[in-house]
Design an enzyme around this catalytic site. Structure first.
Site, PDB file in Angstrom:
ATOM      1  NE  ARG A  37       0.162   1.268   3.495  1.00  0.00           N
ATOM      2  CZ  ARG A  37       1.081   2.177   3.688  1.00  0.00           C
ATOM      3  NH1 ARG A  37       2.360   1.845   3.643  1.00  0.00           N
ATOM      4  NH2 ARG A  37       0.773   3.430   3.915  1.00  0.00           N
ATOM      5  N   GLY A  38       0.256   2.372  -0.234  1.00  0.00           N
ATOM      6  CA  GLY A  38       1.004   3.597  -0.487  1.00  0.00           C
ATOM      7  C   GLY A  38       1.077   3.795  -1.987  1.00  0.00           C
ATOM      8  CB  ALA A  39       0.173   6.689  -4.134  1.00  0.00           C
ATOM      9  NE  ARG A  96      -6.462   0.574  -1.923  1.00  0.00           N
ATOM     10  CZ  ARG A  96      -5.894   1.148  -0.861  1.00  0.00           C
ATOM     11  NH1 ARG A  96      -4.618   0.946  -0.600  1.00  0.00           N
ATOM     12  NH2 ARG A  96      -6.609   1.927  -0.066  1.00  0.00           N
ATOM     13  CD  GLN A 128      -3.344   2.512   6.766  1.00  0.00           C
ATOM     14  OE1 GLN A 128      -4.045   3.013   7.639  1.00  0.00           O
ATOM     15  NE2 GLN A 128      -3.743   2.416   5.518  1.00  0.00           N
ATOM     16  CG  ASP A 169      -3.225   7.625  -1.681  1.00  0.00           C
ATOM     17  OD1 ASP A 169      -2.997   6.456  -2.030  1.00  0.00           O
ATOM     18  OD2 ASP A 169      -3.047   8.024  -0.514  1.00  0.00           O
ATOM     19  CG  ASN A 221      -2.788  11.393   2.562  1.00  0.00           C
ATOM     20  OD1 ASN A 221      -2.208  10.515   1.914  1.00  0.00           O
ATOM     21  ND2 ASN A 221      -2.474  11.661   3.812  1.00  0.00           N
ATOM     22  CE  LYS A 222      -5.251   5.225   4.059  1.00  0.00           C
ATOM     23  NZ  LYS A 222      -6.022   4.188   3.359  1.00  0.00           N
TER      24      LYS A 222
END
EC number: 5.3.1.-
Length: 347
Positions: free
Chosen positions: A48-50, A91, A198, A239, A249-250
């Site tokens: 995970r993470g762009a 995603r 996270q 992201d 973003n998150k």
């Protein structure tokens, strides 16, 4: 120092990923040899993470076509397109995913004159190049960000835009690693970042293993530590950045930005240029992924709310450009007016 955690590796013709769903309790590496395996790893957030998603997807394209039998270039490129379209469904929010897939598809089209075997080799070379580029991009972001920091600062971050979300250094954490190399003592506060945590399971883990001073707080403590004067700056990853400077973003990032604005604390966004989407005018057009209810009410195998509870679980939110002090890219620091200055990065 603890063993380095490497989120993405290419070994023995396979993509090797650190399974981030079991951190910090276990360190498990898993090999993937099919596009289907890579799709699943992205979707369930083993990776995970762009930036890391983009790199993994690039390798996934190669894995998806490496067993394709000899055919015409036209048929092979059609297969590449099919694999790219499939991986794009894993995603929806991280623009790096689509950027990497478009790049892989373009490479296939540009090299249609090659044999099928050579085309496959060229796709693998491109995936490896995307992988290498990400590491250098992160370091450059860190160097630019470090000009905004000083020894002894208190810095708040949200979610994990760290080395585990990229290939090395991270984006938001890059200046933290470089500050450590300089002998600076930054005091990092990491929001746990509900519902997937996270910030506590990943950011705190990687910074602690690197010997960086990090304190975990719950999301609803951010206002308290800001009010106490413990935070001199906020830095987060992203992201996707829209053309006007709105930032996806998150989930929870929007709230942090509002608090930072209230307390007059600089709010920085670390954004590799592949994360900047000039085709998306504003944050309103960014698709927001919604995830399963179990992440909210059954995170650790026990229900924290009635099973029948209605749950709304967006994975991301959008921070308006008005709340952003600066966007830090590998090409430099961008300030308002974002619509105008983001375009300059690509000229």
């Amino acid at each position: 120092m603890a063993e380095q955690l490497i989120p993405i590796q290419w070994k023995d013709d396979a993509l090797v990923l650190l399974d981030q769903t079991v951190l910090p309790n276990e360190v498990v590496y898993e090999s993937f040899k099919t596009a289907e395996g890579v799709w699943d790893a992205i979707q369930v957030m083993k990776v995970r993470g762009a930036p890391a998603i983009g790199v993994s997807a690039a390798y996934g394209v190669y894995l998806g076509v490496k067993e394709v039998a000899e055919s015409s270039a036209e048929e092979f490129i059609a297969e590449v397109k099919k694999v790219c379209a499939y991986l794009a469904t894993s995603r929806p929010t991280a623009v790096n995913l689509f950027w990497a897939l478009e790049r892989m598809e373009s490479v296939a089209k540009e090299n249609a004159h090659l044999s099928i075997a050579q085309l496959k080799d060229r796709l693998l070379e491109e995936a490896k190049e995307i992988h290498r580029e990400d590491e250098e991009i992160n370091r450059q972001i860190g160097e630019h960000a470090l000009t905004l920091f000083h020894d002894g600062m208190g810095v708040l971050t949200h979610c994990n835009a760290g080395a585990l979300a990229t290939t090395k250094y991270g984006t938001a954490t890059a200046p933290m690693y470089l500050a450590k190399e300089k002998g600076w003592d930054l005091k990092i506060y990491s929001d746990e970042t509900r519902p997937r945590l996270q910030g506590s399971t990943l950011t705190a883990l990687e910074l602690q293993r690197a010997g960086i001073d990090v304190t975990v707080i719950t999301d609803n403590m951010a206002a308290m530590v800001m009010s106490q004067g413990k935070i001199d700056a906020v830095i987060v990853g992203c992201d996707r950045v829209a053309a006007n400077g709105d930032v996806a973003n998150k989930i929870g990032t929007l709230g942090v930005s509002i608090l930072a604005k209230y307390y007059n604390i600089p709010f920085y966004v670390a954004a590799p240029t592949p994360t900047i989407d000039l085709k998306t005018p504003t944050g309103k057009e960014i698709p927001i992924e919604e995830r399963d209810a179990s992440e909210v009410i059954n995170r650790f195998g026990q229900y924290s709310a009635p099973k029948e509870s209605k749950v709304y679980n967006p994975a991301f939110d959008v921070t308006p450009y008005e709340n952003v002090t600066a966007i830090i890219t590998e090409k430099g620091i961008v300030r308002a007016p974002f619509m105008e200055n983001l375009k300059k990065l690509f000229q």
